[in-house]
Design a protein around this motif. Structure first.
Motif, PDB file in Angstrom:
ATOM      1  N   PRO A 153       0.783  -1.247   0.000  1.00 63.20           N
ATOM      2  CA  PRO A 153       0.000   0.000   0.000  1.00 63.20           C
ATOM      3  C   PRO A 153       0.808   1.287   0.000  1.00 63.20           C
ATOM      4  CG  PRO A 153      -1.000  -1.593   1.457  1.00 63.20           C
ATOM      5  CD  PRO A 153       0.320  -2.168   1.036  1.00 63.20           C
ATOM      6  N   THR A 154       2.113   1.241   0.168  1.00 59.34           N
ATOM      7  CA  THR A 154       2.911   2.460  -0.006  1.00 59.34           C
ATOM      8  C   THR A 154       2.984   2.853  -1.479  1.00 59.34           C
ATOM      9  OG1 THR A 154       4.921   1.089  -0.074  1.00 59.34           O
ATOM     10  CG2 THR A 154       4.318   2.077   2.049  1.00 59.34           C
ATOM     11  N   ASP A 155       2.590   1.949  -2.349  1.00 62.06           N
ATOM     12  CA  ASP A 155       2.502   2.220  -3.787  1.00 62.06           C
ATOM     13  C   ASP A 155       1.050   2.015  -4.219  1.00 62.06           C
ATOM     14  OD1 ASP A 155       2.816   2.537  -6.497  1.00 62.06           O
ATOM     15  OD2 ASP A 155       4.049   0.741  -6.797  1.00 62.06           O
ATOM     16  N   CYS A 156       0.176   2.889  -3.730  1.00 59.64           N
ATOM     17  CA  CYS A 156      -1.259   2.704  -3.949  1.00 59.64           C
ATOM     18  C   CYS A 156      -1.641   2.772  -5.424  1.00 59.64           C
ATOM     19  CB  CYS A 156      -2.052   3.752  -3.167  1.00 59.64           C
ATOM     20  SG  CYS A 156      -2.357   3.276  -1.447  1.00 59.64           S
ATOM     21  N   GLU A 157      -0.907   3.518  -6.202  1.00 61.11           N
ATOM     22  CA  GLU A 157      -1.249   3.626  -7.622  1.00 61.11           C
ATOM     23  C   GLU A 157      -1.225   2.254  -8.278  1.00 61.11           C
ATOM     24  OE1 GLU A 157       0.204   5.801 -11.775  1.00 61.11           O
ATOM     25  OE2 GLU A 157       1.259   6.214  -9.885  1.00 61.11           O
ATOM     26  N   VAL A 159      -1.015  -0.759  -6.678  1.00 56.97           N
ATOM     27  CA  VAL A 159      -1.887  -1.689  -5.946  1.00 56.97           C
ATOM     28  C   VAL A 159      -3.317  -1.582  -6.464  1.00 56.97           C
ATOM     29  CG1 VAL A 159      -2.932  -2.185  -3.704  1.00 56.97           C
ATOM     30  CG2 VAL A 159      -0.471  -1.810  -3.865  1.00 56.97           C
ATOM     31  N   ASP A 160      -3.807  -0.357  -6.592  1.00 53.12           N
ATOM     32  CA  ASP A 160      -5.186  -0.157  -7.053  1.00 53.12           C
ATOM     33  C   ASP A 160      -5.339  -0.484  -8.534  1.00 53.12           C
ATOM     34  OD1 ASP A 160      -6.116   0.561  -4.566  1.00 53.12           O
ATOM     35  OD2 ASP A 160      -5.893   2.718  -4.887  1.00 53.12           O
ATOM     36  N   ASN A 209      -2.894  -6.715   1.205  1.00 52.93           N
ATOM     37  CA  ASN A 209      -4.050  -5.936   0.772  1.00 52.93           C
ATOM     38  C   ASN A 209      -4.153  -5.923  -0.746  1.00 52.93           C
ATOM     39  OD1 ASN A 209      -3.317  -3.886   3.483  1.00 52.93           O
ATOM     40  ND2 ASN A 209      -5.306  -4.858   3.245  1.00 52.93           N
ATOM     41  N   ASN A 211      -6.188  -3.844  -2.369  1.00 49.76           N
ATOM     42  CA  ASN A 211      -6.331  -2.443  -2.771  1.00 49.76           C
ATOM     43  C   ASN A 211      -6.092  -1.559  -1.557  1.00 49.76           C
ATOM     44  OD1 ASN A 211      -8.915  -2.061  -1.322  1.00 49.76           O
ATOM     45  ND2 ASN A 211      -9.756  -3.418  -2.908  1.00 49.76           N
ATOM     46  N   CYS A 212      -6.134  -0.258  -1.790  1.00 47.66           N
ATOM     47  CA  CYS A 212      -5.852   0.688  -0.713  1.00 47.66           C
ATOM     48  C   CYS A 212      -7.111   1.256  -0.075  1.00 47.66           C
ATOM     49  CB  CYS A 212      -4.985   1.823  -1.246  1.00 47.66           C
ATOM     50  SG  CYS A 212      -3.280   1.337  -1.611  1.00 47.66           S
ATOM     51  N   ASP A 213      -8.250   0.681  -0.382  1.00 44.83           N
ATOM     52  CA  ASP A 213      -9.515   1.176   0.174  1.00 44.83           C
ATOM     53  C   ASP A 213      -9.684   0.817   1.644  1.00 44.83           C
ATOM     54  OD1 ASP A 213     -10.150   2.258  -2.243  1.00 44.83           O
ATOM     55  OD2 ASP A 213     -11.487   0.634  -2.863  1.00 44.83           O
TER      56      ASP A 213
END
Length: 306
Positions: A153-157, A159-160, A209, A211-213
């Motif tokens: 999640p530190t790279d949400c772009e 991950v999502d 995770n 996604n980052c939601d």
């Protein structure tokens, strides 16, 4: 009347025998047809390999037995990660990997392992594959999603983006007979009917995770329900992981989604996974093969043909 009844019974028995013979001849004809179809090339073979790096090297070699396999026998090569112990540390290493697996082939899939990803240099990989480290691809009735389980999640772009690909494929898939998810790490904690990955894999990402939601967007909460929806469309779903060593795993979930994996450990019990797919019928079977035995068969066939 007794004579007529006897004749009638004999006639019925003869008809039963003829019907039985006809059934068996038809069965053999069908089997023979299927074998002919296979010999004609209508059965497509795919090979999955995980954790294949050569031990005790500078990190730039794969298991020499894998090097010797004839990759041209397979319609597709599916890599479950940890191809070399330092796969992206040096540019020369990815050149070497490409020389074995033809990374530019549309049906060579590489789900990055931690040993592949930990040095970064993803741009080198994209230079050879013309793909991101996660993607979806359709080929002859099979839709594959190749995941990068190293994303956090530190790279949400990314991950999502990866999650959106999974979500979009599961929402729109129609023409495929099979959906195959290829990944490196053990993400399947709490999937109904499956033991925890720690019992069969070398990783067990309890808090991974998708996604980052939400911190609760684990595989079982965020991805597994999407796979169940695909299964309900009549499409078979297969999940494969490569972070295993010297053993294999197979178990269906309660929703009959197939979970499996294998990997090498530089031993004589190492296995690879081979899928046989008849596109016309949409039928896929699979079998774990001992790597040493598979190589021996290949060598015997080569000797006979010479």
């Amino acid at each position: 009347m007794t004579f007529r009844l006897k004749c009638s019974n004999e006639k019925n028995e003869k008809m039963k025998i003829k019907t039985g013979l006809l059934f068996f001849f038809s069965l053999f004809a069908i089997i023979g047809f299927a074998q002919d179809q296979s010999r004609d090339g209508d059965t497509l073979d795919y090979i999955f390999m995980g954790h294949i790096y050569k031990f005790y090297t500078a990190g730039d070699k794969i298991d020499p037995r894998i090097e010797q396999l004839d990759m041209s026998d397979y319609e597709g090569i599916w890599l479950g990660g940890d191809v070399c112990s330092e796969a992206l540390l040096k540019y020369s290493t990815i050149q070497y990997i490409d020389s074995i697996f033809d990374l530019s082939s549309p049906t060579t899939y590489w789900a990055l392992g931690n040993h592949d990803a930990r040095n970064g240099n993803y741009d080198w990989l994209k230079e050879f594959t013309a793909r991101d480290t996660y993607f979806a691809h359709f080929h002859k009735g099979i839709t594959a999603i190749v995941m990068n389980t190293n994303l956090v999640p530190t790279d949400c772009e990314n991950v999502d983006n990866q999650y959106r690909i999974i979500e979009n494929v599961c929402d729109t898939i129609q023409q495929s007979s099979h959906l195959v998810l290829i990944m490196h790490s053990g993400l399947w904690r709490d999937v109904p009917n499956l033991p925890p990955p720690v019992t069969y894999a070398q990783s067990d990402f309890i808090y991974w995770n998708a996604n980052c939601d939400s911190v609760n967007s684990t595989f079982v909460n965020a991805i597994y329900p999407l796979l169940v929806e695909v299964k309900e469309k009549g499409i078979e779903v297969i999940c494969i992981l490569g972070d295993m060593g010297g053993q294999h795993f197979y178990m269906p979930s309660v929703d009959t989604i197939h979970f499996m994996g294998c990997g090498l450990s530089a031993s004589n019990v190492d296995e690879v996974l081979i899928f046989n797919y008849i596109q016309e019928w949409g039928i896929m079977t699979w079998q774990f093969h001992n790597l040493d035995s598979l190589l021996n068969v290949q060598q015997q066939k080569t000797a006979i043909s010479q």
